[in-house]
Scaffold this active site. Structure first.
Site, mmCIF file in Angstrom:
data_model
loop_
_atom_site.group_PDB
_atom_site.id
_atom_site.type_symbol
_atom_site.label_atom_id
_atom_site.label_comp_id
_atom_site.label_asym_id
_atom_site.label_seq_id
_atom_site.Cartn_x
_atom_site.Cartn_y
_atom_site.Cartn_z
ATOM 1 N N LYS A 53 0.830 -1.210 0.000
ATOM 2 C CA LYS A 53 0.000 0.000 0.000
ATOM 3 C C LYS A 53 0.865 1.262 0.000
ATOM 4 O O LYS A 53 2.046 1.209 0.324
ATOM 5 C CB LYS A 53 -0.952 -0.024 1.205
ATOM 6 C CG LYS A 53 -0.270 -0.161 2.543
ATOM 7 C CD LYS A 53 -1.257 -0.625 3.623
ATOM 8 C CE LYS A 53 -0.589 -0.583 4.989
ATOM 9 N NZ LYS A 53 -1.412 -1.209 6.026
ATOM 10 N N ARG A 150 -10.922 -1.000 14.444
ATOM 11 C CA ARG A 150 -10.695 -0.330 13.171
ATOM 12 C C ARG A 150 -11.629 -1.006 12.166
ATOM 13 O O ARG A 150 -12.835 -0.866 12.301
ATOM 14 C CB ARG A 150 -9.207 -0.385 12.780
ATOM 15 C CG ARG A 150 -8.836 0.672 11.761
ATOM 16 C CD ARG A 150 -7.332 0.822 11.557
ATOM 17 N NE ARG A 150 -6.700 -0.326 10.928
ATOM 18 C CZ ARG A 150 -5.451 -0.300 10.441
ATOM 19 N NH1 ARG A 150 -4.715 0.807 10.510
ATOM 20 N NH2 ARG A 150 -4.917 -1.382 9.904
ATOM 21 N N TYR A 272 14.192 30.115 10.695
ATOM 22 C CA TYR A 272 13.009 30.828 11.182
ATOM 23 C C TYR A 272 12.955 30.842 12.700
ATOM 24 O O TYR A 272 13.288 29.862 13.363
ATOM 25 C CB TYR A 272 11.736 30.152 10.669
ATOM 26 C CG TYR A 272 11.455 30.387 9.212
ATOM 27 C CD1 TYR A 272 11.390 31.672 8.684
ATOM 28 C CD2 TYR A 272 11.238 29.314 8.363
ATOM 29 C CE1 TYR A 272 11.115 31.884 7.340
ATOM 30 C CE2 TYR A 272 10.961 29.509 7.019
ATOM 31 C CZ TYR A 272 10.901 30.802 6.509
ATOM 32 O OH TYR A 272 10.629 30.986 5.188
ATOM 33 N N MET A 331 10.500 24.734 4.376
ATOM 34 C CA MET A 331 9.829 24.004 3.297
ATOM 35 C C MET A 331 10.814 23.294 2.362
ATOM 36 O O MET A 331 10.637 22.138 1.998
ATOM 37 C CB MET A 331 8.946 24.954 2.477
ATOM 38 C CG MET A 331 8.103 24.221 1.445
ATOM 39 S SD MET A 331 7.170 25.326 0.386
ATOM 40 C CE MET A 331 5.931 25.927 1.522
HETATM 41 C C1 LIG Z 1 -0.452 -2.048 6.748
HETATM 42 C C2 LIG Z 1 -0.988 -3.370 7.130
HETATM 43 C C3 LIG Z 1 -0.125 -4.472 7.255
HETATM 44 C C4 LIG Z 1 1.377 -4.333 7.219
HETATM 45 O O1 LIG Z 1 1.790 -3.837 8.469
HETATM 46 P P1 LIG Z 1 3.323 -3.576 8.856
HETATM 47 O O2 LIG Z 1 3.249 -3.136 10.266
HETATM 48 O O3 LIG Z 1 3.807 -2.503 7.941
HETATM 49 O O4 LIG Z 1 4.050 -4.844 8.658
HETATM 50 C C5 LIG Z 1 -0.691 -5.710 7.485
HETATM 51 N N1 LIG Z 1 -2.041 -5.861 7.607
HETATM 52 C C6 LIG Z 1 -2.902 -4.817 7.515
HETATM 53 C C7 LIG Z 1 -4.357 -5.051 7.676
HETATM 54 C C8 LIG Z 1 -2.395 -3.536 7.291
HETATM 55 O O5 LIG Z 1 -3.244 -2.498 7.227
#
Ligand SMILES: *Cc1c(COP(=O)(O)O)cnc(C)c1O
Length: 392
Positions: A53, A150, A272, A331
């Protein structure tokens, strides 16, 4: 005759690479493959997926997916259907799970691109059931929430669904999964509690593969592995477990150019807010990197609220030693204190390492009060990206 102040020779470093880029990422595909194999070995008898992802955690979807596929991965996880559509041609024989599931209007993408929705709620289940009755059978996965609140059906709903006499024969998930809330803390009681709840849920789905472990979960041991593991951050060299040495090979080296080296006097301010007050006469490298590149403002050496909780900001790595960040990250520009390096060694045009093999990413993210996931997924589009096979 007045003396010309116009320099006659280039003041830029003769050893610095000539090129248009102000910042670059070097991504080691061999380390990426080694990290997947390492996690596959750690997963014991379970198959090992690769989580891709967010543009493969900022590393680049296509090169990362090709590398994992070549190393042997055939199961892949993405967050959104659009990510799945982008991944499909790269791994034509791979199984692609979409973690955010299916919602009205997205059905077509799953069928046309052979993506597996991870069904996470009763509403999504209804959308999926309607989609298969209209378009024909299609694989899905089922997410069960075991304590994170979640995504996922409750354990009770998952059990009721398994035993529902009205459940159509065509509804048969290929995978049941859940996600750990506290895997990065191996001794947290939540891990055991989630494991027990997950076991209770999958008992009703005999013959269906199960998956619980992300990277951190893989390190929790065999019991957490089931039939499929889902590592993400570890593959990309990040730390999965808190307060333990990170066994992964670094994958990303982030570097940026020194645009200018300045001499500044004791008592003067830097950047800054004049937050970096110099305690000595100093030599300062002004570097072409900033928060617009994902080099977070919280990494600042001074002048951000976090500095009251964490004493020092991040450091870069230059000519064999760590050099501290001074003042605020802006930035596009950041200051590093190079006073302790030999005077003529630091030249405009040189690259300074922000994180990578010499400056562990977890050291930098800790200084910014954040985690490796954030640094990697924030890497902006202004970096040049070079993909190599290295042994560093
Ligand atoms: C992002 C995610 C993972 C991978 O998690 P890591 O901590 O990066 O290994 C696995 N399962 C789900 C459902 C996730 O959202």
């Amino acid at each position: 005759m007045t003396k010309s102040t116009f320099p006659s020779a280039s003041p830029f470093s003769s050893t610095a690479p000539v090129g248009e880029e102000h910042a670059r990422l070097t991504i080691d595909l061999r380390a990426l493959a080694d990290n997947w194999r390492f996690m596959a070995k750690k997963s014991g008898g379970a198959r090992t997926a690769a989580v891709l992802k967010a543009n493969a955690y900022g590393v680049g979807l296509e090169p990362a997916a090709r590398t994992f596929h070549q190393a042997g991965a055939r199961d892949f996880f993405v967050a959104s259907p659009a990510e799945g559509v982008a991944l499909r041609p790269i791994v034509p024989d791979g199984r692609i799970f979409v973690l955010s599931g299916m919602w009205p209007g997205s059905e077509r993408l799953f069928f046309e691109h052979d993506l597996v929705p991870v069904i996470a709620s009763q509403e999504q289940l209804a959308v999926f059931m309607a989609a298969i009755s209209e378009r024909g059978d299609h694989p899905c996965a089922l997410q069960v929430d075991t304590g994170m609140n979640r995504l996922g059906l409750t354990v009770a709903d998952a059990l009721a669904l398994a035993h529902d006499p009205a459940r159509p024969a065509s509804f048969c998930p290929v995978l049941i999964l859940s996600h750990l809330a506290c895997g990065d803390e191996p001794l947290h009681p939540m891990n055991r509690m989630q494991l027990d709840r997950f076991r209770a849920a999958i008992r009703a789905y005999e013959g269906v593969e199960a998956s619980l472990a992300n990277s951190a979960g893989i390190f929790l041991g065999d019991e957490f592995h089931f039939q499929l593991t889902r590592p993400g951050i570890s593959l990309y060299g990040g730390a999965a477990v808190n307060d333990e040495p990170n066994p992964m090979r670094p994958v990303v080296k982030a570097e940026a150019r020194i645009l200018q080296v300045r001499e500044a006097k004791i008592g003067e301010g830097v950047s800054y807010g004049a937050a970096g007050m110099l305690a000595r006469d100093s030599r300062i490298a002004v570097v072409a990197i900033g928060y617009a590149d994902g080099y977070l403002r919280s990494l600042s050496g001074a002048g951000v609220p976090l500095r009251r909780a964490v004493a020092t900001g991040a450091s870069g790595f230059l000519h064999g030693r760590a050099v501290p960040l001074i003042g605020r990250v802006t930035m596009d520009l950041t200051h590093f204190d190079v006073t302790d390096l030999p005077e003529r060694s630091v030249r405009a045009g040189d690259f300074i390492e922000l994180f990578g093999p010499n400056m562990p990413i977890e050291t930098v993210s800790k200084a910014g009060g954040t985690i490796d996931y954030v640094l990697l997924t924030s890497l902006g589009p202004r970096y040049r990206r070079d993909y190599i096979d290295a042994d560093w």
